[in-house]
Design an enzyme around this catalytic site. Structure first.
Site, PDB file in Angstrom:
ATOM      1  N   CYS A  79       1.197  -0.955  -0.223  1.00 36.88           N
ATOM      2  CA  CYS A  79      -0.270  -0.131   0.090  1.00 36.88           C
ATOM      3  C   CYS A  79       0.988   1.273   0.076  1.00 36.88           C
ATOM      4  CB  CYS A  79      -1.045  -0.104   0.768  1.00 36.88           C
ATOM      5  SG  CYS A  79      -1.648   0.940   1.095  1.00 36.88           S
TER       6      CYS A  79
ATOM      7  N   HIS B 278      -4.072  -5.061   0.577  1.00 35.53           N
ATOM      8  CA  HIS B 278      -3.199  -5.388   1.781  1.00 35.53           C
ATOM      9  C   HIS B 278      -3.455  -7.301   2.224  1.00 35.53           C
ATOM     10  CE1 HIS B 278      -2.191  -1.776   4.510  1.00 35.53           C
ATOM     11  NE2 HIS B 278      -3.124  -1.527   2.973  1.00 35.53           N
TER      12      HIS B 278
ATOM     13  N   GLU C 117      -1.519  -8.695   3.971  1.00 40.49           N
ATOM     14  CA  GLU C 117      -1.245  -9.063   5.353  1.00 40.49           C
ATOM     15  C   GLU C 117      -2.668  -9.431   5.993  1.00 40.49           C
ATOM     16  OE1 GLU C 117      -1.237  -6.682   4.598  1.00 40.49           O
ATOM     17  OE2 GLU C 117      -1.440  -4.937   5.779  1.00 40.49           O
TER      18      GLU C 117
END
Ligand code: MN
Length: 233
Positions: A109, A211, A213
């Site tokens: 990001c 994202h 994660e």
């Protein structure tokens, strides 16, 4: 021996204190992918950046606030409000030094945007205002499940990882790459043409605008981005 992975952090401001913060999903993703996370603070002394880089095998640049537009030669639009110049300056130096040392970088990001700016590229400060016909790129509610599709280039790290050309990803950004920095190429775009992933042409740089994660919390396949990064160190 586990690979040591530097993970950047951000400030959180309270009335009476300023804390250092990392979204724990980054730490979990690095750990679950077999790495050893080392949180990198926002350092004042640039020599300390070198000491961290001596330690780590790979660097994860995490998400966060907008980059100060002055750093890519623009005045701020009124939509560009959340800025942390200390973090911007430190991370630009960190990226520059990591690239000098050929330390692999995974940018997420804001991390993607920092790398693009560090290599001389620039950004759309606000997608809704600057990109006609763009679809939605901000949905907090779907951060663990996905919001829009991306089209993955055949010759890219994402294709190597997922082995498909279409992928549903989450989206929490109002800024995006405009002009690409030196030595980078596009790895994926959304259907409205927004750049959603970039990578180094001949350097170990891997960046996603989404994202992984967070997605990895619900969808195991997204952990493969972290496994790919750590296993190739
Ligand atoms: Mn997006």
């Amino acid at each position: 021996m586990r690979k040591l992975i530097g993970v950047t952090s951000e400030y959180r401001h309270y009335t009476n204190k300023k804390s250092l913060e990392v979204n724990n999903t980054y730490i979990r993703a690095v750990e679950r992918a077999g790495g050893f996370p080392i949180i990198i603070p926002i350092l004042e002394d640039k020599e300390n950046i070198d000491i961290y880089l001596d330690l780590i095998d790979g660097l994860v640049l995490t998400g966060g606030a907008d980059i100060l537009p002055s750093l890519f030669g623009e005045d701020p639009m009124k939509e560009t409000t959340s800025i942390c110049l200390d973090r911007d300056m430190m991370e630009l130096k960190l990226v520059e030094k990591a690239i000098e040392r050929n330390i692999p970088i995974l940018g997420v990001c804001r991390g993607l945007q920092v790398i693009n700016v560090a290599l001389g590229g620039n950004l759309y400060q606000d997608i809704p205002k600057q990109v006609a016909g763009a679809h939605g790129h901000v949905s907090i509610e779907s951060v663990f499940t996905g919001y829009h599709d991306i089209k993955i280039e055949k010759d890219s790290f994402l294709y190597e990882i997922f082995n498909k050309d279409k992928l549903l990803v989450n989206s929490l950004h109002h800024q995006a790459v405009k002009d690409l920095g030196e030595g980078l190429k596009v790895s994926a775009k959304s259907n409205d043409g927004i750049i959603e992933a970039i990578e180094g042409l001949d350097k170990p740089i891997y960046c996603v605008q989404f994202h992984p994660e967070a997605l990895a919390e619900k969808k195991e396949e997204f952990l493969n981005i972290f496994k790919f990064f750590i296993n190739n160190l």
